[in-house]
Design a protein around this motif. Structure first.
Motif, mmCIF file in Angstrom:
data_model
loop_
_atom_site.group_PDB
_atom_site.id
_atom_site.type_symbol
_atom_site.label_atom_id
_atom_site.label_comp_id
_atom_site.label_asym_id
_atom_site.label_seq_id
_atom_site.Cartn_x
_atom_site.Cartn_y
_atom_site.Cartn_z
ATOM 1 N N LEU A 1 -1.547 -0.837 27.647
ATOM 2 C CA LEU A 1 -1.174 0.083 26.575
ATOM 3 C C LEU A 1 -2.355 0.354 25.647
ATOM 4 O O LEU A 1 -2.537 1.492 25.178
ATOM 5 C CB LEU A 1 0.002 -0.487 25.787
ATOM 6 C CG LEU A 1 0.583 0.408 24.688
ATOM 7 C CD1 LEU A 1 1.214 1.649 25.296
ATOM 8 C CD2 LEU A 1 1.609 -0.354 23.860
ATOM 9 N N PHE B 1 -4.515 2.846 27.296
ATOM 10 C CA PHE B 1 -3.898 4.171 27.233
ATOM 11 C C PHE B 1 -4.045 4.783 25.841
ATOM 12 O O PHE B 1 -4.173 6.000 25.694
ATOM 13 C CB PHE B 1 -2.420 4.068 27.617
ATOM 14 C CG PHE B 1 -1.737 5.397 27.790
ATOM 15 C CD1 PHE B 1 -2.010 6.191 28.888
ATOM 16 C CD2 PHE B 1 -0.823 5.856 26.850
ATOM 17 C CE1 PHE B 1 -1.392 7.428 29.056
ATOM 18 C CE2 PHE B 1 -0.199 7.079 27.007
ATOM 19 C CZ PHE B 1 -0.483 7.868 28.119
ATOM 20 N N ALA B 2 -4.042 3.936 24.810
ATOM 21 C CA ALA B 2 -4.252 4.439 23.445
ATOM 22 C C ALA B 2 -5.651 5.034 23.292
ATOM 23 O O ALA B 2 -5.821 6.074 22.640
ATOM 24 C CB ALA B 2 -4.039 3.308 22.445
ATOM 25 N N CYS C 1 -5.559 8.398 24.861
ATOM 26 C CA CYS C 1 -4.882 9.387 24.008
ATOM 27 C C CYS C 1 -5.809 9.876 22.893
ATOM 28 O O CYS C 1 -5.770 11.052 22.507
ATOM 29 C CB CYS C 1 -3.613 8.780 23.410
ATOM 30 S SG CYS C 1 -2.305 8.473 24.598
ATOM 31 N N TYR D 1 2.670 7.599 25.006
ATOM 32 C CA TYR D 1 2.168 6.368 24.385
ATOM 33 C C TYR D 1 3.222 5.734 23.486
ATOM 34 O O TYR D 1 3.434 4.504 23.510
ATOM 35 C CB TYR D 1 0.907 6.688 23.594
ATOM 36 C CG TYR D 1 0.408 5.547 22.744
ATOM 37 C CD1 TYR D 1 -0.158 4.411 23.327
ATOM 38 C CD2 TYR D 1 0.507 5.613 21.349
ATOM 39 C CE1 TYR D 1 -0.609 3.363 22.530
ATOM 40 C CE2 TYR D 1 0.047 4.563 20.563
ATOM 41 C CZ TYR D 1 -0.508 3.454 21.157
ATOM 42 O OH TYR D 1 -0.953 2.414 20.376
#
Length: 305
Positions: free
Chosen positions: A226, A229-230, A233, A245
């Motif tokens: 995660l 992935f942040a 983003c 997200y």
């Protein structure tokens, strides 16, 4: 010194077999007579059980219990630690302390958020002074590290409650300074959704037969995924990526809430159990799960409006 009678045999007669320091059990030489030493002194080995094994320090107490001539009782549970919550009264008291502390924390936090939402002067001042938000973030991080790493602080009364109270105030001020950038309606929806999700997941964690305490490694990998992935983003700056997200973050901390709840109420994996003295740390874990869940739900509701 060996004695020879002239024909190559030992004059002392039959000798016992060599000493075996690892033998444990019935004496195979019980009742037999051996001639040892000068003068052929007969020595009869008494019957029974004996133990000439070299024991470790942890088995010293067990060796003292082995009486000569009696079988030694096997301790099949030796080396296995009994659960600290074997007594149901201990666990009930621990759960009561954890959830009472958590309830007070949440009430104080909601009160501070409402002050930032409906006190116009404070709301406008916070919007024009961004340094306040970053200061509260730094204070929260310092107090979080202090409570997580210093067990002599979180276990000592009343120092643990004082530190937890200061942390709750700092966390509430930080959340309040964040919510001023959202509409009051979105914040209230997020508060309601967080309360509903937290209550539902807590009941599920207490009633389900699935043991989430054994999935700590998977949750850790999910958290690092995660985080990656942040960063993606932040590069893409796409609304759909932000929504994905927020959804993944909500899912992750929902699982963490179930995980921490089962650590408190009892799971099958004893290594993940929290000590009865760590009720402050247990309440802190649940509080952080709920706070981060609230932030993700607030972000998701604001993006979907």
């Amino acid at each position: 010194m060996e004695l020879d009678n002239g024909n190559g045999s030992d004059s002392r007669g039959p000798q016992p077999p060599p000493y075996n320091p690892y033998y444990y059990g019935q004496n195979p030489h019980a009742g037999k007579t051996y001639q040892v030493g000068k003068g052929d002194i007969p020595v009869v080995t008494p019957p029974g059980y004996y133990d000439n094994t070299v024991h470790s320090e942890g088995r010293a107490g067990d060796v003292d219990q082995h009486q000569f001539g009696q079988p030694a009782a096997a301790n099949c549970c030796h080396g296995l630690e009994e659960s600290v919550f074997a007594d149901a009264a201990v666990r009930r008291g621990f759960i009561r302390k954890v959830y009472l502390t958590l309830m007070i924390q949440l009430l104080v936090t909601v009160g501070i958020i409402c002050a930032f939402l409906y006190w116009d002067t404070l709301r406008e001042w916070t919007r024009t002074n961004n340094w306040f938000t970053y200061t509260m973030m730094a204070a929260v991080m310092v107090l979080l590290v202090l409570l997580s790493c210093c067990d002599n602080i979180r276990r000592r009364v009343p120092l643990n409650f004082i530190t937890m109270g200061v942390f709750t105030l700092a966390e509430g001020l930080m959340l309040g300074s964040i919510t001023v950038f959202y509409s009051a309606e979105a914040v209230l929806w997020a508060v309601g959704a967080t309360a509903l999700v937290s209550f539902s997941l807590s009941v599920f964690a207490m009633q389900t037969k699935w043991d989430f305490t054994m999935a700590s490694g998977s949750l850790w990998v999910f958290a690092w995924t995660l985080l990656s992935f942040a960063l993606l983003c932040a590069i893409l700056r796409s609304q759909f990526a932000y929504i994905a997200y927020a959804c993944l973050g909500t899912l992750l901390f929902s699982l963490y809430l179930v995980f921490d709840t089962q650590r408190i109420v009892g799971g099958k994996h004893r290594k993940c159990e929290v000590s009865p003295e760590e009720y402050v740390f247990a309440a802190l874990s649940l509080y952080l799960d709920i706070v981060v869940l609230f932030l993700f739900l607030l972000k998701l509701i604001n993006l979907c409006r």
